[in-house]
Design an enzyme around this catalytic site. Structure first.
Site: not given
Ligand code: IVH
Length: 704
Positions: A103, A134, A136, A138, A247, A343, A437, A440, A455, A461
């Site tokens: 993570s 870059e 993140k 979602d 990525y 974040k 309902c 009505c 209904c 109605c």
């Molecule tokens: S790098 C060891 N790059 O965010 C490398 N992760 O909250 C780890 N995620 O598990 C990942 N965008 O699923 C990386 N540009 C990005 C990302 C990214 C989304 C996710 C990924 C990771 C999670 C952690």
């Protein structure tokens, strides 16, 4: 990925193939046709700049399919036809990742990033670190393995060590190449990490469609992406139009005698390599920055653009760029020490569920709506939130008095994520469903195979009539601007509106005397009502509010007839021959066009002058754009690309797929690229803006 020279050759080859349509394809041309299709997939799904029309791509695809059917021995595993898989997936076997999927550590403000930078400098021994920053993404994380240049396996994250083998579903994602020339770098096997996403547009469309079927909307595109990857019908996965950003390279096995390629010595090099090989990596979104202050500025600036992106991101990822430094810094059991997530402000908030009200929709469905203590989520204040149906309430374990988590992401409509049973005091109350309902008073019914109570007093109605009128006039239906909820309710209460056709015979002499209606607003409203009469047939079909008919099915239906009334003679079987029309939808359409009250309503609408003909089948020779050719490029700000293209066709114009001397107008939106450059070089092509285009069509009078 493709040089200009290759682009020209492949584009021309595609055109040549289209011209030979109908003739048998020599086996020697099959490999070229595959390259042409891969090229157009790349243009469309990876760089988002298609060079041919969808229909032309489909024709090329069918040509390849036919050639491969005639001689299956020529099929290759990475042929564009091999994404599709017939039949259902039985299960998703467990597979171990080559390297555990870790993570990321999180940061929330500038101080956290400064701390991270201090630790990074200490661990690496470098005074000023170069970072690659870059988005993140979602979505749902995935891991891909390519071996000998072919996609071998795709897996979910699972617990980080073991995930599920979802290769068949990954193959449905058109931006994931089925093969890539890793061998040019001496790479025999590679493991790549990335994120599968459902973009905001597709998410909204998907939610609208499931809601149309009486199912609850999903809370966020992340759940939609993760859920889609676990579907056992690959065809359905393909329909979901998922996307993938790749990525990270987590593992490389080199061919004997090869050294780690130079390009893999930095993170930005890795992104570049993936991009060059046709992957959608964040190559265009990444930024290389020296020192943490520049990183902080960039992260804060990017957060401001968050809403302008077509997909959801929940932050930025800051990565030490040099792989040698990354290795020196190492990782904990949970996350690498060389990267951190920054974040963004949460689009989630907690609140208290204080009461539940029951609303009656246009199809009679009873929707429980939770009242909550108002909270701000993603910049808007939310005071009530749909909790969909009994099953949903049970699923989410909701009681009146509960603390709940809500989210507003990727969709304008906030959703409940979950409740917190652990915070209950014992004073909470169960949510009781009404038996009659609430508007009505008629007895509610719930068919066995449905999740919602209804209904069935649809023609009497009040709530249903008002909701039907609101839907009819709404933006995606007849788009009568200025004729929203409040006015419809007001006119209904005054007795001016009893049903949909009354929209076209409103007593404006009386309305003029009402408070709040100036001459200008009346003129605008009259113009908007008048303009709605010529909306294309698919909008009218959608506007009628026939059960299970969303915008997509409405288009399929519109394309099947020359005139709306043709449906009165369609049998159930004939309806089911249409694309994606099953027994349920067919039954609903059939009964709509065999109900006397509905036929009376249609009659009144046709007499009022509404467009009942399918103009696409019978293009006007005299439209504003008659005889003119158009092409769109860049991002439009007022219209969706599909809406703009529809406007061309409705007005008698023709769409072209590329810039040539046959083109009359290139409509250039923001960030227009190579097409614009090319068009400027051809004297006969006029480059116009979106506003100028709207003027040409005459549609601009509605937007002012
Ligand atoms: S790098 C060891 N790059 O965010 C490398 N992760 O909250 C780890 N995620 O598990 C990942 N965008 O699923 C990386 N540009 C990005 C990302 C990214 C989304 C996710 C990924 C990771 C999670 C952690």
């Amino acid at each position: 990925m493709f040089t200009n020279e290759q682009t020209k050759i492949l584009q021309q080859a595609g055109k040549n193939f289209l011209e030979t349509a109908g003739k048998a394809l020599p086996v020697s041309s099959v490999a070229l046709l595959r390259d042409v299709l891969r090229f157009h997939e790349y243009r469309y799904y990876v760089i988002n700049d298609p060079l041919i029309a969808d229909a032309e791509y489909d024709r090329l695809y069918k040509m390849l399919e036919k050639a491969e059917e005639a001689d299956p021995s020529i099929i290759t595993p990475d042929s564009p036809t091999q994404r599709v898989s017939k039949g259902l997936i039985k299960d998703f076997p467990k597979v171990q990742h080559l390297v555990p999927m870790l993570s990321l550590d999180n940061s929330y403000n500038a101080e956290d990033l400064i701390d991270f930078d201090r630790r990074a400098r200490e661990l690496s021994g470098v005074e000023e670190i170069e970072y690659c920053v870059e988005p993140k993404f979602d979505g749902a994380s995935i891991s891909l393995i390519y071996e000998n240049d072919l996609l071998l396996r795709g897996a979910t994250r699972g617990d980080g060590v073991v995930g599920d083998d979802i290769t068949t579903n990954i193959r449905q994602i058109r931006s994931v190449p089925l093969s890539a020339k890793f061998s040019q770098y001496g790479i025999q096997q590679i493991e790549i990490r990335g994120e599968v996403l459902m973009n905001k547009n597709n998410f909204k469309e998907y939610n609208d469609a499931i809601e149309e079927q009486g199912l609850p909307r999903l809370a966020n595109p992340r759940n939609a992406a993760a859920g889609s990857l676990r579907i056992k019908d690959p065809k359905e996965v393909s329909r979901r139009n998922l996307e993938a950003f790749l990525y990270h390279v987590s593992d490389v096995t080199l061919q004997p005698g090869h050294q780690q390629p130079e390009i893999l010595k930095t993170h930005d090099g890795t992104l570049q390599m993936l991009w060059d090989m046709g992957f959608r990596s964040p190559e265009k979104e990444k930024k290389l920055l020296k020192g943490i202050n520049a990183v902080i500025d960039h992260c804060l600036a990017f957060e401001k653009q968050r809403d302008d992106l077509p997909y959801e991101i929940d932050g930025m990822v800051v990565k030490v760029n040099k792989l040698e430094l990354q290795e020196r810094m190492g990782m904990t059991t949970h996350h690498p020490r060389w990267a951190i997530a920054f974040k963004f402000k949460a689009r989630q908030a907690t609140s208290k569920l204080t009461a539940v009200e029951f609303q009656v929709g246009r199809t009679g469905a009873i929707t429980p709506v939770a009242k909550i203590d108002p909270v701000t989520v993603g910049g808007v204040t939310v005071g009530s939130i749909s909790v969909h149906n009994e099953e949903y309430i049970k699923d989410k374990d909701l009681l009146i008095g509960d603390t709940i988590l809500i989210e507003r992401s990727g969709d304008v409509i906030p959703q409940v994520v979950k409740s917190f049973p652990e915070l209950r005091t014992g004073d909470e109350k169960t949510i009781e469903f009404p038996v009659t309902c609430p508007v009505c008073g008629s007895l509610l019914e719930k068919p066995e195979d449905e999740a919602v109570w209804r209904c069935n007093n649809s023609n009497n109605c009040e709530a249903q009539i008002v909701e039907r009128i609101i839907h009819f006039a709404s933006k995606d239906a007849m788009d009568i601007r200025g004729f929203g909820d409040a006015i419809v309710k007001k006119f209904y209460a005054m007795g001016y509106l009893k049903n949909v056709p009354d929209i076209y015979r409103l007593p404006f002499d009386k309305i003029r005397t009402m408070e709040g209606f100036g001459e200008k607003s009346i003129t605008n409203l009259q113009a908007a009502i008048e303009a709605s009469k010529s909306q294309p047939l698919h909008r009218l079909i959608y506007a009628l509010g026939i059960r299970y008919i969303g915008e997509t099915t409405a288009k399929v239906l519109a394309n099947a007839v020359l005139h709306l009334n043709d449906f009165t003679s369609f049998s159930l079987e004939r309806l089911q021959e249409l694309e994606d029309v099953g027994p349920k939808v067919a039954g609903s359409v059939y009964s709509f066009f065999h109900n006397d009250q509905n036929l009376q309503l249609l009659n009144e609408l046709e007499n009022a002058g509404l467009q009942f003909k399918n103009l696409k089948k019978d293009l006007p020779a005299t439209g504003n754009l008659s005889g003119k050719t158009f092409l769109f490029t860049g991002t439009l700000s007022k219209l969706k690309r599909t809406e703009a293209e529809a406007l061309v066709e409705q007005n008698g114009g023709k769409l072209l797929s590329g810039v040539s001397s046959k083109l009359n107008y290139l409509v250039a939106g923001e960030d227009a690229g190579s097409k614009l450059e090319k068009a400027k070089k051809i004297a006969t092509v006029q480059v116009i803006s979106e506003t100028e285009f709207l003027k040409l069509t005459g549609a601009d009078t509605l937007t002012s």
